[in-house]
Design a protein around this motif. Structure first.
Motif, mmCIF file in Angstrom:
data_model
loop_
_atom_site.group_PDB
_atom_site.id
_atom_site.type_symbol
_atom_site.label_atom_id
_atom_site.label_comp_id
_atom_site.label_asym_id
_atom_site.label_seq_id
_atom_site.Cartn_x
_atom_site.Cartn_y
_atom_site.Cartn_z
ATOM 1 N N VAL A 66 -20.499 10.298 -14.527
ATOM 2 C CA VAL A 66 -19.322 10.220 -13.652
ATOM 3 C C VAL A 66 -18.657 11.581 -13.532
ATOM 4 C CG1 VAL A 66 -16.931 9.351 -13.563
ATOM 5 C CG2 VAL A 66 -18.824 7.770 -13.975
ATOM 6 N N ILE A 67 -18.225 11.898 -12.314
ATOM 7 C CA ILE A 67 -17.308 13.015 -12.083
ATOM 8 C C ILE A 67 -16.054 12.432 -11.455
ATOM 9 C CG2 ILE A 67 -16.818 15.058 -10.668
ATOM 10 C CD1 ILE A 67 -19.684 15.923 -10.993
ATOM 11 N N ARG A 68 -14.909 12.709 -12.058
ATOM 12 C CA ARG A 68 -13.596 12.391 -11.481
ATOM 13 C C ARG A 68 -12.992 13.746 -11.099
ATOM 14 N NH1 ARG A 68 -11.298 7.146 -13.196
ATOM 15 N NH2 ARG A 68 -12.789 6.152 -14.591
ATOM 16 N N ALA A 69 -12.824 13.961 -9.791
ATOM 17 C CA ALA A 69 -12.404 15.313 -9.408
ATOM 18 C C ALA A 69 -11.846 15.338 -8.004
ATOM 19 C CB ALA A 69 -13.602 16.250 -9.479
ATOM 20 N N LEU A 70 -11.234 16.344 -7.714
ATOM 21 C CA LEU A 70 -10.339 17.258 -8.411
ATOM 22 C C LEU A 70 -8.944 16.799 -8.038
ATOM 23 C CD1 LEU A 70 -12.260 20.431 -7.415
ATOM 24 C CD2 LEU A 70 -11.482 20.130 -9.719
ATOM 25 N N HIS A 71 -8.141 16.366 -8.981
ATOM 26 C CA HIS A 71 -6.859 15.716 -8.730
ATOM 27 C C HIS A 71 -5.703 16.530 -9.292
ATOM 28 C CE1 HIS A 71 -9.540 11.927 -9.270
ATOM 29 N NE2 HIS A 71 -9.666 12.421 -8.049
ATOM 30 N N CYS A 127 -16.283 15.552 -16.043
ATOM 31 C CA CYS A 127 -17.676 15.193 -15.805
ATOM 32 C C CYS A 127 -18.240 14.717 -17.137
ATOM 33 C CB CYS A 127 -18.439 16.409 -15.302
ATOM 34 S SG CYS A 127 -20.211 16.179 -15.167
ATOM 35 N N VAL A 128 -18.771 13.505 -17.171
ATOM 36 C CA VAL A 128 -19.294 12.943 -18.411
ATOM 37 C C VAL A 128 -20.740 13.384 -18.599
ATOM 38 C CG1 VAL A 128 -19.742 10.839 -19.715
ATOM 39 C CG2 VAL A 128 -17.741 10.978 -18.210
ATOM 40 N N LEU A 129 -20.998 14.007 -19.738
ATOM 41 C CA LEU A 129 -22.329 14.481 -20.089
ATOM 42 C C LEU A 129 -22.942 13.560 -21.142
ATOM 43 C CD1 LEU A 129 -21.451 18.269 -20.465
ATOM 44 C CD2 LEU A 129 -22.350 17.088 -18.447
ATOM 45 N N GLY A 130 -24.234 13.543 -21.256
ATOM 46 C CA GLY A 130 -24.902 12.747 -22.276
ATOM 47 C C GLY A 130 -24.974 11.287 -21.888
ATOM 48 N N ASP A 148 2.690 11.870 -4.756
ATOM 49 C CA ASP A 148 2.630 13.313 -4.977
ATOM 50 C C ASP A 148 1.267 13.773 -5.486
ATOM 51 O OD1 ASP A 148 2.697 12.260 -7.493
ATOM 52 O OD2 ASP A 148 4.353 13.486 -8.208
ATOM 53 N N THR A 149 0.222 13.049 -5.117
ATOM 54 C CA THR A 149 -1.118 13.392 -5.552
ATOM 55 C C THR A 149 -1.836 14.194 -4.470
ATOM 56 O OG1 THR A 149 -1.259 11.410 -6.919
ATOM 57 C CG2 THR A 149 -3.332 12.445 -6.305
ATOM 58 N N THR A 150 -2.457 15.278 -4.879
ATOM 59 C CA THR A 150 -3.291 16.078 -3.998
ATOM 60 C C THR A 150 -4.701 16.050 -4.578
ATOM 61 O OG1 THR A 150 -1.443 17.530 -3.477
ATOM 62 C CG2 THR A 150 -3.643 18.367 -3.001
ATOM 63 N N ALA A 151 -5.682 15.902 -3.733
ATOM 64 C CA ALA A 151 -7.069 15.900 -4.199
ATOM 65 C C ALA A 151 -7.870 16.888 -3.362
ATOM 66 C CB ALA A 151 -7.654 14.503 -4.094
ATOM 67 N N VAL A 152 -8.846 17.491 -4.013
ATOM 68 C CA VAL A 152 -9.723 18.472 -3.381
ATOM 69 C C VAL A 152 -11.160 18.000 -3.595
ATOM 70 C CG1 VAL A 152 -10.466 20.889 -3.401
ATOM 71 C CG2 VAL A 152 -8.083 20.318 -3.864
ATOM 72 N N ALA A 153 -12.024 18.284 -2.643
ATOM 73 C CA ALA A 153 -13.429 17.896 -2.737
ATOM 74 C C ALA A 153 -14.053 18.416 -4.030
ATOM 75 C CB ALA A 153 -14.197 18.425 -1.531
ATOM 76 N N TRP A 154 -14.740 17.548 -4.712
ATOM 77 C CA TRP A 154 -15.352 17.912 -5.993
ATOM 78 C C TRP A 154 -16.408 19.005 -5.816
ATOM 79 C CZ3 TRP A 154 -20.549 17.301 -7.260
ATOM 80 C CH2 TRP A 154 -21.310 16.595 -6.327
ATOM 81 N N ILE A 165 -24.326 18.519 -13.947
ATOM 82 C CA ILE A 165 -25.220 17.400 -13.663
ATOM 83 C C ILE A 165 -25.555 17.367 -12.177
ATOM 84 C CG2 ILE A 165 -24.351 16.009 -15.595
ATOM 85 C CD1 ILE A 165 -22.835 14.304 -13.538
ATOM 86 N N GLN A 166 -26.661 16.711 -11.869
ATOM 87 C CA GLN A 166 -27.092 16.482 -10.495
ATOM 88 C C GLN A 166 -26.791 15.028 -10.134
ATOM 89 O OE1 GLN A 166 -28.775 18.808 -8.488
ATOM 90 N NE2 GLN A 166 -28.340 20.322 -10.068
ATOM 91 N N ASN A 167 -26.511 14.742 -8.896
ATOM 92 C CA ASN A 167 -26.322 13.367 -8.401
ATOM 93 C C ASN A 167 -25.292 12.570 -9.208
ATOM 94 O OD1 ASN A 167 -28.399 13.797 -6.448
ATOM 95 N ND2 ASN A 167 -29.878 13.517 -8.115
ATOM 96 N N PRO A 168 -24.060 13.050 -9.284
ATOM 97 C CA PRO A 168 -23.033 12.352 -10.068
ATOM 98 C C PRO A 168 -22.586 11.047 -9.422
ATOM 99 C CG PRO A 168 -22.046 14.121 -8.820
ATOM 100 C CD PRO A 168 -23.534 14.235 -8.618
ATOM 101 N N ILE A 169 -21.964 10.225 -10.221
ATOM 102 C CA ILE A 169 -21.298 9.017 -9.745
ATOM 103 C C ILE A 169 -19.886 9.436 -9.352
ATOM 104 C CG2 ILE A 169 -20.495 6.705 -10.355
ATOM 105 C CD1 ILE A 169 -22.755 6.779 -12.563
ATOM 106 N N ILE A 170 -19.546 9.239 -8.072
ATOM 107 C CA ILE A 170 -18.265 9.679 -7.518
ATOM 108 C C ILE A 170 -17.588 8.478 -6.868
ATOM 109 C CG2 ILE A 170 -17.165 11.234 -5.833
ATOM 110 C CD1 ILE A 170 -18.560 12.890 -7.812
ATOM 111 N N SER A 171 -16.275 8.360 -7.030
ATOM 112 C CA SER A 171 -15.554 7.268 -6.372
ATOM 113 C C SER A 171 -15.583 7.459 -4.861
ATOM 114 C CB SER A 171 -14.103 7.209 -6.855
ATOM 115 O OG SER A 171 -13.367 8.282 -6.308
#
Length: 189
Positions: A66-71, A127-130, A148-154, A165-171
């Motif tokens: 998983v990648i949670r980004a960028l908040h 980004c979760v590794l392993g 008041d949340t701003t997000a930018v493309a991961w 990592i390659q091919n992450p799980i993204i919301s």
């Protein structure tokens, strides 16, 4: 006993991005396991020159890949991953900052547990590794209301985060975050 300022100099490290701090306190290990004080509020306040009134405590569990980004939210945040192996990328998206579009990266695992103080205006990601999930705790100094949340493309090419990592799980939400140059076009002219 030493002062909070002296302890802050000992346990709190500055990074390449102004305001982003690494908190590293000693780990005491024995046959039972370990004990660690994650942070002292008086040291953090001495290092930042501002109060950190804790308003909310959050817990996130993210699965491998998983990648949670960028908040970025309108709050100061103290983050601490308690399990698993995690890569973190923090991007400076403050338009008036001398390190605008700068990125600092960190890896957390059982050999290196530390906390990050992330001030308002910096975009946080993990980004979760392993093959183990990451439990991630964070204290914030304001209540979340979603306004008041701003997000930018991961995968923003201007930030060029070196994701491990390659091919992450993204919301679904994170798949549609804008690029930084779309949020702050005046900085890219």
């Amino acid at each position: 006993m030493t002062s909070p300022q002296e302890r802050a100099r000992q346990y709190i490290l500055e990074t390449t991005i102004p305001g982003l701090l690494v908190l590293e306190r000693p780990t005491h290990r024995d046959q039972r396991g370990f004990f660690r004080e994650v942070f002292h509020v008086d040291e953090l306040e001495a290092a930042t020159g501002a109060t950190f009134p804790i308003a909310q405590w959050n817990h996130s569990l993210s699965l491998p890949g998983v990648i949670r980004a960028l908040h970025a939210e309108g709050w100061n945040k103290l983050v601490y991953p308690v399990s698993g192996t995690m890569f973190a990328a923090i991007a400076d998206i403050r338009p008036d900052s001398p390190t605008f579009a700068g990125v600092a990266t960190f890896t957390f695992d059982d050999d290196c547990r530390r906390a990050l103080f992330i001030p308002k205006g910096l975009a946080n990601s993990i980004c979760v590794l392993g093959d183990q999930p990451v439990n991630y705790l964070y204290l914030v100094d304001a209540y979340y209301d979603g306004k008041d949340t701003t997000a930018v493309a991961w995968d923003d090419p201007d930030l060029a985060v070196p994701w491990p990592i390659q091919n992450p799980i993204i919301s679904e939400r994170d798949r549609h975050n804008p690029r930084l140059r779309d949020l702050v076009p005046q900085r890219f002219r």
